[in-house]
Design an enzyme around this catalytic site. Structure first.
Site, mmCIF file in Angstrom:
data_model
loop_
_atom_site.group_PDB
_atom_site.id
_atom_site.type_symbol
_atom_site.label_atom_id
_atom_site.label_comp_id
_atom_site.label_asym_id
_atom_site.label_seq_id
_atom_site.Cartn_x
_atom_site.Cartn_y
_atom_site.Cartn_z
ATOM 1 N N HIS A 36 -34.254 44.927 21.849
ATOM 2 C CA HIS A 36 -34.267 46.293 21.301
ATOM 3 C C HIS A 36 -34.028 46.262 19.790
ATOM 4 O O HIS A 36 -34.598 47.056 19.049
ATOM 5 C CB HIS A 36 -33.173 47.129 21.969
ATOM 6 C CG HIS A 36 -33.336 47.288 23.454
ATOM 7 N ND1 HIS A 36 -32.437 46.798 24.361
ATOM 8 C CD2 HIS A 36 -34.324 47.867 24.177
ATOM 9 C CE1 HIS A 36 -32.846 47.090 25.589
ATOM 10 N NE2 HIS A 36 -33.996 47.721 25.516
ATOM 11 N N ASP A 149 -42.926 43.479 28.096
ATOM 12 C CA ASP A 149 -43.460 44.508 28.988
ATOM 13 C C ASP A 149 -44.877 44.885 28.534
ATOM 14 O O ASP A 149 -45.178 46.059 28.294
ATOM 15 C CB ASP A 149 -42.539 45.723 28.984
ATOM 16 C CG ASP A 149 -41.148 45.359 29.469
ATOM 17 O OD1 ASP A 149 -41.019 44.946 30.631
ATOM 18 O OD2 ASP A 149 -40.188 45.445 28.677
HETATM 19 O O1 PAF Z 1 -39.009 49.492 28.861
HETATM 20 C C1 PAF Z 1 -38.127 50.349 29.126
HETATM 21 O O2 PAF Z 1 -36.953 50.198 28.790
HETATM 22 C C2 PAF Z 1 -38.519 51.597 29.892
HETATM 23 O O3 PAF Z 1 -39.526 51.337 30.805
HETATM 24 C C3 PAF Z 1 -38.900 52.781 28.972
HETATM 25 C C4 PAF Z 1 -40.131 52.469 28.139
HETATM 26 C C5 PAF Z 1 -37.731 53.097 28.046
HETATM 27 C C6 PAF Z 1 -39.201 54.018 29.809
HETATM 28 O O4 PAF Z 1 -38.102 54.390 30.573
#
Ligand code: PAF
Length: 270
Positions: A36, A149
């Site tokens: 993140h 992802d």
């Molecule tokens: O990747 C994630 O953390 C989740 O799938 C998201 C994009 C925040 C949607 O809830």
């Protein structure tokens, strides 16, 4: 850094910026980590205002999945976000996002039903719906997603294109631990033994990458390396074209925890 817990608070925080503000959104489910951080720092470098959402979205978990044990620590997340230069955190409750009479869902056909979508029915419907809600609320110019992802990012990009959302989906390279394991909030759920076994996943993908470069079968190379680690149960190992790039993607089960990862075989994520 401003923290908004309700939609009203979010709107009040965004109002002074005006309709045309250069906002970057980092959507997250909390339990923030270095992956993140990479998204937030990219957004910080590219946008005037960085918003980060923290919402553990129940709609993308099926009954029996790990929603209950998913890690959460809002206080720690807020400290981290502030340190990464985030301007605004939106951390709503489930009731705020899904009132009792909530009835509208977004389905992305095709892409929503393969790979993760096949293994987790309804997952991408929940992802697409919450992302559309977040985009409508925050109105970002760009939204930041991690390469780990990749299918999610491709699906959100498709939705943005199909529904003319007019925002750019930015893909950021996967952040990894020293031993190669992709950073994920779910890594915190692994036992010591599962964490050790999980190293076979990036190794298998690297073997697939080498095989592809040598003109050999990437899936086969990755599968045979995974087969040598009995503590992991592979779900899929597949070469797929997504968003114009060719990926080798894999999902495995380590105990009760699902791990996904991928490498790009053709194209680049920068
Ligand atoms: O990747 C994630 O953390 C989740 O799938 C998201 C994009 C925040 C949607 O809830």
């Amino acid at each position: 850094m401003t923290t908004a817990r309700t939609i009203d608070e979010l709107r009040r925080a965004l109002a002074p910026l005006g309709a045309d503000a250069d906002v970057g959104l980092v959507p997250t489910m909390g339990a923030l980590h270095g992956g993140h951080e990479a998204l937030a720092r990219r957004a910080r470098a590219e946008c005037a205002v960085v918003a980060l959402s923290i919402f553990l979205n129940p709609a993308q978990f099926s009954p029996g999945e790990d929603l209950e044990r998913y890690p959460r620590d809002l206080e720690q997340d807020l400290l981290l976000a502030a340190g990464w230069g985030v301007d605004l955190v939106f951390a709503p409750t489930v009731e705020e996002m899904y009132p009792a009479d909530f009835a509208t869902w977004v389905d992305v056909e095709g892409l929503g039903g393969t790979l993760e979508g096949a293994a987790r029915p309804g997952h991408f419907r929940g992802v697409a719906t919450v992302c559309l809600k977040l985009f409508n609320l925050v109105r970002p110019r760009r939204a930041y997603f991690g390469q780990k992802d990749a299918q999610q990012a491709a699906l959100v990009e498709r939705m943005a294109r199909d529904l003319n959302l007019g925002l750019e989906i930015r893909l950021v390279p996967t952040a990894r631990d020293e031993d190669g394991l992709a950073l994920s909030s779910r890594n915190a759920l692994l036992s010591t033994e599962e964490r050790e076994a999980a190293r076979a996943l990036p190794r298998a993908l690297a073997a697939g990458e080498r095989a592809h470069a040598a003109g050999e079968d990437a899936e086969e190379a990755a599968r045979s390396l995974l087969a040598a680690e009995p503590r992991l149960r592979p779900d899929y190992v597949r070469v797929e074209r997504l968003d114009g790039r060719v990926y080798l993607l894999a999902a495995v089960q380590a105990g009760d925890t699902r791990l996904i990862d991928n490498v790009v075989l053709e194209g680049a994520v920068e």
